[in-house]
Design a protein around this motif. Structure first.
Motif, PDB file in Angstrom:
ATOM      1  N   ASP A 204       0.825  -1.209   0.000  1.00  0.00           N
ATOM      2  CA  ASP A 204       0.000   0.000   0.000  1.00  0.00           C
ATOM      3  C   ASP A 204       0.861   1.262   0.000  1.00  0.00           C
ATOM      4  OD1 ASP A 204      -2.633   1.463   0.449  1.00  0.00           O
ATOM      5  OD2 ASP A 204      -1.474   2.080   2.218  1.00  0.00           O
ATOM      6  N   ARG A 205       1.883   1.301   0.850  1.00  0.00           N
ATOM      7  CA  ARG A 205       2.727   2.496   0.930  1.00  0.00           C
ATOM      8  C   ARG A 205       3.499   2.718  -0.365  1.00  0.00           C
ATOM      9  NH1 ARG A 205      -0.195   1.802   4.637  1.00  0.00           N
ATOM     10  NH2 ARG A 205      -0.071   2.860   6.628  1.00  0.00           N
ATOM     11  N   LEU A 206       3.988   1.649  -0.972  1.00  0.00           N
ATOM     12  CA  LEU A 206       4.710   1.786  -2.237  1.00  0.00           C
ATOM     13  C   LEU A 206       3.788   2.310  -3.338  1.00  0.00           C
ATOM     14  CD1 LEU A 206       6.928  -1.410  -2.066  1.00  0.00           C
ATOM     15  CD2 LEU A 206       7.752   0.963  -2.069  1.00  0.00           C
ATOM     16  N   ARG A 207       2.550   1.819  -3.389  1.00  0.00           N
ATOM     17  CA  ARG A 207       1.590   2.319  -4.384  1.00  0.00           C
ATOM     18  C   ARG A 207       1.291   3.793  -4.156  1.00  0.00           C
ATOM     19  NH1 ARG A 207      -0.701  -2.887  -3.907  1.00  0.00           N
ATOM     20  NH2 ARG A 207      -2.136  -2.187  -2.308  1.00  0.00           N
ATOM     21  N   ARG A 208       1.090   4.177  -2.893  1.00  0.00           N
ATOM     22  CA  ARG A 208       0.819   5.585  -2.581  1.00  0.00           C
ATOM     23  C   ARG A 208       2.000   6.474  -2.977  1.00  0.00           C
ATOM     24  NH1 ARG A 208      -1.639   6.061   3.495  1.00  0.00           N
ATOM     25  NH2 ARG A 208      -3.275   4.485   3.316  1.00  0.00           N
ATOM     26  N   LEU A 209       3.207   6.025  -2.653  1.00  0.00           N
ATOM     27  CA  LEU A 209       4.403   6.805  -2.984  1.00  0.00           C
ATOM     28  C   LEU A 209       4.585   6.913  -4.495  1.00  0.00           C
ATOM     29  CD1 LEU A 209       6.768   5.422  -0.222  1.00  0.00           C
ATOM     30  CD2 LEU A 209       6.063   7.823  -0.490  1.00  0.00           C
ATOM     31  N   GLU A 210       4.242   5.853  -5.209  1.00  0.00           N
ATOM     32  CA  GLU A 210       4.337   5.888  -6.669  1.00  0.00           C
ATOM     33  C   GLU A 210       3.306   6.871  -7.243  1.00  0.00           C
ATOM     34  OE1 GLU A 210       4.766   2.852 -10.442  1.00  0.00           O
ATOM     35  OE2 GLU A 210       3.848   2.098  -8.593  1.00  0.00           O
ATOM     36  N   ARG A 211       2.068   6.828  -6.745  1.00  0.00           N
ATOM     37  CA  ARG A 211       1.033   7.766  -7.209  1.00  0.00           C
ATOM     38  C   ARG A 211       1.412   9.207  -6.906  1.00  0.00           C
ATOM     39  NH1 ARG A 211      -2.710   3.893  -5.114  1.00  0.00           N
ATOM     40  NH2 ARG A 211      -2.928   5.175  -3.273  1.00  0.00           N
ATOM     41  N   ALA A 212       2.097   9.427  -5.791  1.00  0.00           N
ATOM     42  CA  ALA A 212       2.510  10.777  -5.403  1.00  0.00           C
ATOM     43  C   ALA A 212       3.738  11.256  -6.168  1.00  0.00           C
ATOM     44  CB  ALA A 212       2.773  10.823  -3.899  1.00  0.00           C
ATOM     45  N   GLY A 213       4.325  10.391  -6.982  1.00  0.00           N
ATOM     46  CA  GLY A 213       5.495  10.784  -7.756  1.00  0.00           C
ATOM     47  C   GLY A 213       6.787  10.780  -6.960  1.00  0.00           C
ATOM     48  N   LEU A 214       6.801  10.047  -5.851  1.00  0.00           N
ATOM     49  CA  LEU A 214       7.992   9.995  -5.002  1.00  0.00           C
ATOM     50  C   LEU A 214       8.815   8.734  -5.233  1.00  0.00           C
ATOM     51  CD1 LEU A 214       6.289  11.267  -1.742  1.00  0.00           C
ATOM     52  CD2 LEU A 214       7.763  12.571  -3.285  1.00  0.00           C
ATOM     53  N   VAL A 215       8.185   7.696  -5.771  1.00  0.00           N
ATOM     54  CA  VAL A 215       8.855   6.416  -6.012  1.00  0.00           C
ATOM     55  C   VAL A 215       8.557   5.978  -7.436  1.00  0.00           C
ATOM     56  CG1 VAL A 215       8.753   3.947  -5.419  1.00  0.00           C
ATOM     57  CG2 VAL A 215       8.924   5.645  -3.614  1.00  0.00           C
ATOM     58  N   LEU A 216       9.559   5.387  -8.064  1.00  0.00           N
ATOM     59  CA  LEU A 216       9.421   4.799  -9.391  1.00  0.00           C
ATOM     60  C   LEU A 216       9.540   3.288  -9.251  1.00  0.00           C
ATOM     61  CD1 LEU A 216       9.306   5.191 -12.498  1.00  0.00           C
ATOM     62  CD2 LEU A 216      11.811   5.281 -12.428  1.00  0.00           C
ATOM     63  N   ALA A 217       8.554   2.568  -9.786  1.00  0.00           N
ATOM     64  CA  ALA A 217       8.571   1.101  -9.766  1.00  0.00           C
ATOM     65  C   ALA A 217       8.964   0.619 -11.160  1.00  0.00           C
ATOM     66  CB  ALA A 217       7.203   0.567  -9.373  1.00  0.00           C
ATOM     67  N   THR A 218      10.057  -0.119 -11.242  1.00  0.00           N
ATOM     68  CA  THR A 218      10.544  -0.635 -12.516  1.00  0.00           C
ATOM     69  C   THR A 218      10.421  -2.150 -12.505  1.00  0.00           C
ATOM     70  OG1 THR A 218      12.135   1.176 -12.595  1.00  0.00           O
ATOM     71  CG2 THR A 218      12.526  -0.685 -14.077  1.00  0.00           C
ATOM     72  N   PRO A 219       9.662  -2.719 -13.469  1.00  0.00           N
ATOM     73  CA  PRO A 219       9.516  -4.175 -13.481  1.00  0.00           C
ATOM     74  C   PRO A 219      10.833  -4.860 -13.831  1.00  0.00           C
ATOM     75  CG  PRO A 219       8.368  -3.178 -15.354  1.00  0.00           C
ATOM     76  CD  PRO A 219       8.929  -2.073 -14.533  1.00  0.00           C
ATOM     77  N   TYR A 220      11.113  -5.963 -13.151  1.00  0.00           N
ATOM     78  CA  TYR A 220      12.285  -6.761 -13.487  1.00  0.00           C
ATOM     79  C   TYR A 220      11.899  -8.214 -13.763  1.00  0.00           C
ATOM     80  CZ  TYR A 220      12.472  -8.479  -8.630  1.00  0.00           C
ATOM     81  OH  TYR A 220      12.181  -9.054  -7.428  1.00  0.00           O
TER      82      TYR A 220
END
Length: 144
Positions: free
Chosen positions: A56-72
């Protein structure tokens, strides 16, 4: 410091806390400040966070533009997470808070400079005047 009747002096802090004002979010940002990490690595770094809370926190941070999730990995879908420029700015803002915690908590005290073992300190700095803003002047700071 006397706050304005409408609370506008506190508005920038209140706005920041809307997106990142819980314990786990700030700890995830702090963990990512060391560099990119995968889910399992973050779960270990921020223990004892539950997997659903971390997701949940990672999704929120990604939506807020603070975290980038890169698929591996596609099967199963897996991601590496890293801070964006805005996330790195937030991580930098956490350093003084961590310093305060170190100085006033049960730990070993303030962080120390590895080269000379002197306690380090964070200060406000005015690049135009090329001087630190002293504590007594801090009440004159304003946020546009």
């Amino acid at each position: 410091m006397e706050a304005s009747p409408d609370g506008s002096d506190l508005a920038p802090l209140a706005e920041a806390l809307v997106g990142v004002g819980d314990r786990w979010t700030l700890l995830v940002v702090a963990a990512l400040a060391a560099g990119p990490g995968r889910f399992g690595e973050l779960q270990q770094a921020v223990a004892p966070i539950a997997a659903n809370v971390l997701s949940d926190r990672l999704r929120r941070l990604e939506r807020a533009g603070l975290v980038l999730a890169t698929p591996y990995s596609d099967r199963p879908p897996r991601f590496a997470y890293e801070l964006t420029a805005a996330g790195r700015d937030l991580a930098a803002a956490l350093r003084p808070l961590a310093d305060w915690g170190a100085r006033h908590g049960p730990g070993d005290g303030a962080p120390r400079h590895a080269a000379c073992d002197t306690e380090v300190e964070a200060r406000w700095w005015c690049p135009t005047c090329a001087r630190p803003v002293e504590d007594l002047e801090a009440e004159d700071l304003h946020f546009a």
